[in-house]
Design a protein around this motif. Sequence first.
Motif, PDB file in Angstrom:
ATOM      1  N   GLN A 152       0.680  -1.454   0.413  1.00 22.68           N
ATOM      2  CA  GLN A 152      -0.063   0.432   0.070  1.00 22.68           C
ATOM      3  C   GLN A 152       0.934   1.014  -0.168  1.00 22.68           C
ATOM      4  O   GLN A 152       0.830   2.349   1.115  1.00 22.68           O
ATOM      5  N   LEU A 153       1.636   1.504  -1.561  1.00 21.58           N
ATOM      6  CA  LEU A 153       2.423   3.060  -1.076  1.00 21.58           C
ATOM      7  C   LEU A 153       2.319   3.348  -2.794  1.00 21.58           C
ATOM      8  O   LEU A 153       1.968   2.665  -3.847  1.00 21.58           O
ATOM      9  N   THR A 154       2.150   4.306  -3.030  1.00 19.09           N
ATOM     10  CA  THR A 154       1.961   5.115  -3.916  1.00 19.09           C
ATOM     11  C   THR A 154       2.582   5.271  -5.446  1.00 19.09           C
ATOM     12  O   THR A 154       2.260   4.650  -6.522  1.00 19.09           O
ATOM     13  N   PRO A 155       4.159   4.925  -5.009  1.00 21.22           N
ATOM     14  CA  PRO A 155       4.755   5.066  -6.262  1.00 21.22           C
ATOM     15  C   PRO A 155       4.885   3.411  -7.002  1.00 21.22           C
ATOM     16  O   PRO A 155       4.819   3.245  -7.303  1.00 21.22           O
ATOM     17  N   VAL A 156       4.486   2.688  -5.799  1.00 20.75           N
ATOM     18  CA  VAL A 156       3.313   1.050  -6.434  1.00 20.75           C
ATOM     19  C   VAL A 156       2.421   0.734  -6.982  1.00 20.75           C
ATOM     20  O   VAL A 156       2.444   0.545  -8.495  1.00 20.75           O
ATOM     21  N   ALA A 157       1.987   1.820  -6.558  1.00 19.45           N
ATOM     22  CA  ALA A 157       0.444   2.244  -7.319  1.00 19.45           C
ATOM     23  C   ALA A 157       0.556   2.957  -8.694  1.00 19.45           C
ATOM     24  O   ALA A 157       0.116   1.835 -10.054  1.00 19.45           O
ATOM     25  N   ILE A 158       0.968   3.177  -9.084  1.00 20.99           N
ATOM     26  CA  ILE A 158       1.933   3.904 -10.185  1.00 20.99           C
ATOM     27  C   ILE A 158       2.518   3.573 -10.702  1.00 20.99           C
ATOM     28  O   ILE A 158       2.200   2.819 -12.325  1.00 20.99           O
ATOM     29  N   ARG A 159       3.240   2.621 -10.596  1.00 19.42           N
ATOM     30  CA  ARG A 159       4.164   1.068 -10.734  1.00 19.42           C
ATOM     31  C   ARG A 159       2.819  -0.275 -11.916  1.00 19.42           C
ATOM     32  O   ARG A 159       3.506  -0.213 -12.838  1.00 19.42           O
ATOM     33  N   GLU A 160       2.400   0.203 -10.684  1.00 16.03           N
ATOM     34  CA  GLU A 160       1.922  -1.158 -11.244  1.00 16.03           C
ATOM     35  C   GLU A 160       0.347  -0.277 -12.647  1.00 16.03           C
ATOM     36  O   GLU A 160      -0.154  -2.067 -13.301  1.00 16.03           O
ATOM     37  N   GLY A 161       0.171   0.926 -12.281  1.00 15.78           N
ATOM     38  CA  GLY A 161      -0.996   1.239 -13.310  1.00 15.78           C
ATOM     39  C   GLY A 161       0.188   1.431 -14.616  1.00 15.78           C
ATOM     40  O   GLY A 161      -1.347   1.452 -15.663  1.00 15.78           O
ATOM     41  N   GLN A 162       1.260   1.382 -15.278  1.00 17.02           N
ATOM     42  CA  GLN A 162       1.793   1.621 -15.589  1.00 17.02           C
ATOM     43  C   GLN A 162       2.326   0.398 -16.440  1.00 17.02           C
ATOM     44  O   GLN A 162       2.059   0.177 -17.797  1.00 17.02           O
ATOM     45  N   ALA A 163       2.394  -0.954 -15.551  1.00 15.16           N
ATOM     46  CA  ALA A 163       2.620  -2.404 -16.257  1.00 15.16           C
ATOM     47  C   ALA A 163       1.537  -2.863 -16.467  1.00 15.16           C
ATOM     48  O   ALA A 163       1.180  -2.953 -17.432  1.00 15.16           O
ATOM     49  N   PHE A 164       0.618  -2.759 -15.663  1.00 14.59           N
ATOM     50  CA  PHE A 164      -1.417  -2.809 -16.451  1.00 14.59           C
ATOM     51  C   PHE A 164      -1.058  -2.076 -17.544  1.00 14.59           C
ATOM     52  O   PHE A 164      -1.597  -2.660 -18.740  1.00 14.59           O
ATOM     53  N   ALA A 165      -0.704  -0.952 -17.687  1.00 18.53           N
ATOM     54  CA  ALA A 165      -1.185  -0.388 -19.245  1.00 18.53           C
ATOM     55  C   ALA A 165      -0.045  -0.639 -20.612  1.00 18.53           C
ATOM     56  O   ALA A 165      -1.081  -0.946 -21.440  1.00 18.53           O
ATOM     57  N   ASP A 166       0.748  -0.393 -20.526  1.00 18.48           N
ATOM     58  CA  ASP A 166       2.026  -1.524 -20.868  1.00 18.48           C
ATOM     59  C   ASP A 166       1.440  -2.918 -21.473  1.00 18.48           C
ATOM     60  O   ASP A 166       1.893  -3.289 -22.754  1.00 18.48           O
ATOM     61  N   THR A 167       1.613  -3.916 -20.312  1.00 16.33           N
ATOM     62  CA  THR A 167       0.678  -4.879 -21.331  1.00 16.33           C
ATOM     63  C   THR A 167       0.065  -5.348 -22.109  1.00 16.33           C
ATOM     64  O   THR A 167      -0.136  -5.916 -23.092  1.00 16.33           O
ATOM     65  N   VAL A 168      -1.134  -4.480 -20.995  1.00 17.09           N
ATOM     66  CA  VAL A 168      -2.620  -4.951 -21.623  1.00 17.09           C
ATOM     67  C   VAL A 168      -2.901  -4.271 -23.131  1.00 17.09           C
ATOM     68  O   VAL A 168      -3.272  -4.688 -24.267  1.00 17.09           O
ATOM     69  N   PHE A 169      -2.327  -2.841 -23.287  1.00 15.76           N
ATOM     70  CA  PHE A 169      -2.385  -1.834 -24.319  1.00 15.76           C
ATOM     71  C   PHE A 169      -1.301  -1.473 -25.230  1.00 15.76           C
ATOM     72  O   PHE A 169      -1.177  -0.940 -26.626  1.00 15.76           O
TER      73      PHE A 169
END
Length: 462
Positions: free
Chosen positions: A324-341
């Motif tokens: 539960q850390l903001t920079p981790v959420a940001i990295r997860e959001g980036q990884a999701f978008a790069d992976t899926v789209f």
Amino acid sequence: MPETETSPAPSTGENREYDYDLFVIGAGSGGVRASRVAAAHGAKVAVAEEYRIGGTCVIRGCVPKKLLVYGSHFAEELQDAAHYGWTVSAMSFDWAVLRDTVLKDVDRLNAAYTSTLESHDVERFLERATITGPHGVKLASGREISAKVILVATGAWPAVPEFEGSEHCITSNEVFHLEKMPKRVVIAGAGYIAMEFAGIFNALGAHVTVVNRSDVILRGYDEAMRDRLLQITMARGIEYKFHCPFNKVTKLEDGSLEVNLEGQDPLKADIVLVATGRKPNTAGLGLENAGITLGEKGEIPVDEHNRTSCDSIYAVGDVTNRVQLTPVAIREGQAFADTVFGGMPSTVDYGCIPSAVFSQPPLAGVGLTEGQARNKYGNIRVYSSDFRPMKNVFAGRQERGLYKLITDAATGKILGLHMIGPEAPEILQAAAIAVKAGLTKADFDATVALHPSMAEELVLMR
């Protein structure tokens, strides 16, 4: 981009099967990053947010809280000014000015995050959205929307234990909106949120009592850092009551509160702040309509690519209860978008994540604690520096800083770095790069010290 199992390509043009390629529920740090990057990859994106764009960190979390920390620091700075030749008279503090300045900055950040989404043509719905199926969401207004991919990024919410009178307590959500500065503050919990607000209110002149069910503050941080913080904060006037569950909170006729603890005399308080942790914000999201079963703590289970048990639904950030850390959420959001789209499968490395507690004084750490290192490696070597920062010496303050390096005795590789003292988080960020890179104690020793500074202690430890 060809469609793959982990990377469904965004649809385009008149052949679009769904209203959107991506629908994001929650416009916090992770949701905004995922929306922006997915849109940059060519996806048609919409996001729903029932409160304000920006999420917990920006609106009611780490950013406004850090501003309160900055504001409270002036109490100490003004006291110390005389040692530097300054005469400061008629000092006074106005809570409303600090509060309103902080809230004004929250408005600025809300506008900035909104502008980011606008500039990437991400459509925004400022209302609650729930999941109706693998590809469906329903807005609070009643509108039903279809999406090829759904991302849940709803974060976490303060957890409030059940006890009589808990409705009279506040959480970190409400603390930024207090009408007046409280003189007596009781804080339930001893995690990072509790310790940060304890430092803020103590510095601003309130009597602070921290109440905890155990006798451990900041569970998970290095024991030496926790002990040092406990000693310093007690010397600063913060009172602790350990092994004290709440029995009841009663609101008195004058508006104050009476706090009844197990085995203790009642406490009088102006506010009772409950800071006993945060739980994934999944209640009422309709995840069951897509066949998704929540975890034991209400979290959404996901795989390394942030995908849930439903192939078309993903989740990032605190709602997954990984870190539960903001920079981790940001990295997860980036990884999701790069992976899926984006056709660039990405995962997040959760090793060596630096963290900080903006207590007073602050502490920060990266890697293994001494206890964790002993359990994992057995033979370790610990280096430390226990010193009085120059600033404290000159101001006549007795508080001491403490830095600790934990290494593998066989190789000298740094396994963990922990520190408490002025500006510890700012110093740790750069040092965390070295720990992440797998450098050794010898590498630190070979680096020339930057003198005079507190950071030089990192390369002088014995």
